[in-house]
Structures are given as structure tokens and as C-alpha cells.
Enzyme design. Sequence first.
Site, mmCIF file in Angstrom:
data_model
loop_
_atom_site.group_PDB
_atom_site.id
_atom_site.type_symbol
_atom_site.label_atom_id
_atom_site.label_comp_id
_atom_site.label_asym_id
_atom_site.label_seq_id
_atom_site.Cartn_x
_atom_site.Cartn_y
_atom_site.Cartn_z
ATOM 1 N N ASP A 42 74.712 44.691 15.620
ATOM 2 C CA ASP A 42 75.089 43.558 16.469
ATOM 3 C C ASP A 42 75.513 42.343 15.660
ATOM 4 O O ASP A 42 75.035 42.118 14.544
ATOM 5 C CB ASP A 42 73.916 43.158 17.373
ATOM 6 C CG ASP A 42 73.554 44.220 18.376
ATOM 7 O OD1 ASP A 42 74.450 44.966 18.799
ATOM 8 O OD2 ASP A 42 72.364 44.302 18.738
ATOM 9 N N PHE A 43 76.365 41.534 16.258
ATOM 10 C CA PHE A 43 76.860 40.286 15.674
ATOM 11 C C PHE A 43 75.705 39.429 15.174
ATOM 12 O O PHE A 43 75.761 38.852 14.092
ATOM 13 C CB PHE A 43 77.685 39.552 16.747
ATOM 14 C CG PHE A 43 78.303 38.263 16.316
ATOM 15 C CD1 PHE A 43 79.360 38.246 15.415
ATOM 16 C CD2 PHE A 43 77.866 37.059 16.841
ATOM 17 C CE1 PHE A 43 79.956 37.051 15.034
ATOM 18 C CE2 PHE A 43 78.451 35.862 16.467
ATOM 19 C CZ PHE A 43 79.500 35.856 15.559
#
Length: 178
Positions: A42-43
Amino acid sequence: MLIAFNKPFNVLCQFTDRSQPPRRTLAEFGLPPDVYPAGRLDFDSEGLLLLTDDGALAHRLTDPRHKQPKTYWVQVEGEPDNAQLEALRRGVQLKDGPTRPASIERIDPPSLWPRDPPVRYRKSVPDAWLAISLTEGRNRQVRRMTAAVGLPTLRLVRVSIGSHALGGLQPGQWRQVE
């Protein structure tokens, strides 16, 4: 070719971004040409990302049928009790179904690089660190699991995928894996 990369916080797991304003991507880290991520991170998560130019290898690394354990160090808000830890070990019910059993243990705060921006700190709210190993990889799974037992995730760092470990790589650094 297989590359181990320490993905920094707030970097996309892709080489381009069409959003406005554009976000940071893998393109800024001088990675070898023609590699692509084997899986995602994830970012707002950090840590080990494997990249390869070999589709069959990418499949072996990411397909849940191959059960490559992924281990994360997770800072959670709150003080986990035995019931919460046991629920995570057994697997929790999420909106998309129950999770597989996971390996969970409390750990001392690991020696990590500073995060930019830093994790919010509140003197009145305790936090704890867990090592969580999974053999599946649903979207935002670790965050959803900890939230389901009342322990919101503050920081998430992937430290290994199967036999491949982050080792001493600092954020933004990479090495070729033999």
C-alpha cells in the site's frame, strides 16, 4: 532478475501516476529497466517490495496457492490483550470473508528509520508492536485485521516475503537478489 527494494512511505508500487498532483512512484529510485512489482504494498505502508522481469517468478511469489509467508512489523494503537491476539491468530471475519490463521507475536519496538511524516504520538494512548505473518494478501488486510479486533494500525513495515528479507536496506535502497 529479482530485486529487493525498501519502499518508502507514501510511494506508489508503480512507475507512473496520472493523479493530480502526481504522487511519488518507483520511477525515482533508479531501478533496473523492465522490472515490475511482484505483488503490491500500500501507498501508506513501507518495507520490502520484490520486483522482477520474470512473470513465472512473480506468479510463484504472489499466488496464495504457493503460501509464501509475508511478515510485517505493525505498530498498533492500544495495548493488545490475549483475546485480541488469539482472534488474530485464529483469523478474523472481514467484509470479504474470514482471514486465514496468522502467526502473531508481540515484539519490542524495532529499530527502524524515522518515518516522514512521523507517526502521530499521543501521550494518553499506548501503542504496541506486533510481528504478523500471513499467507494471503488481500487489499489492506493487515490494517483491516487489526482494526477488526480494536487495534488500529499506526505504522506497517513488511520485513520479509518467503525467504527474502529486507535486511539492512534503507528506504529507497535496493539490491539484486541471487
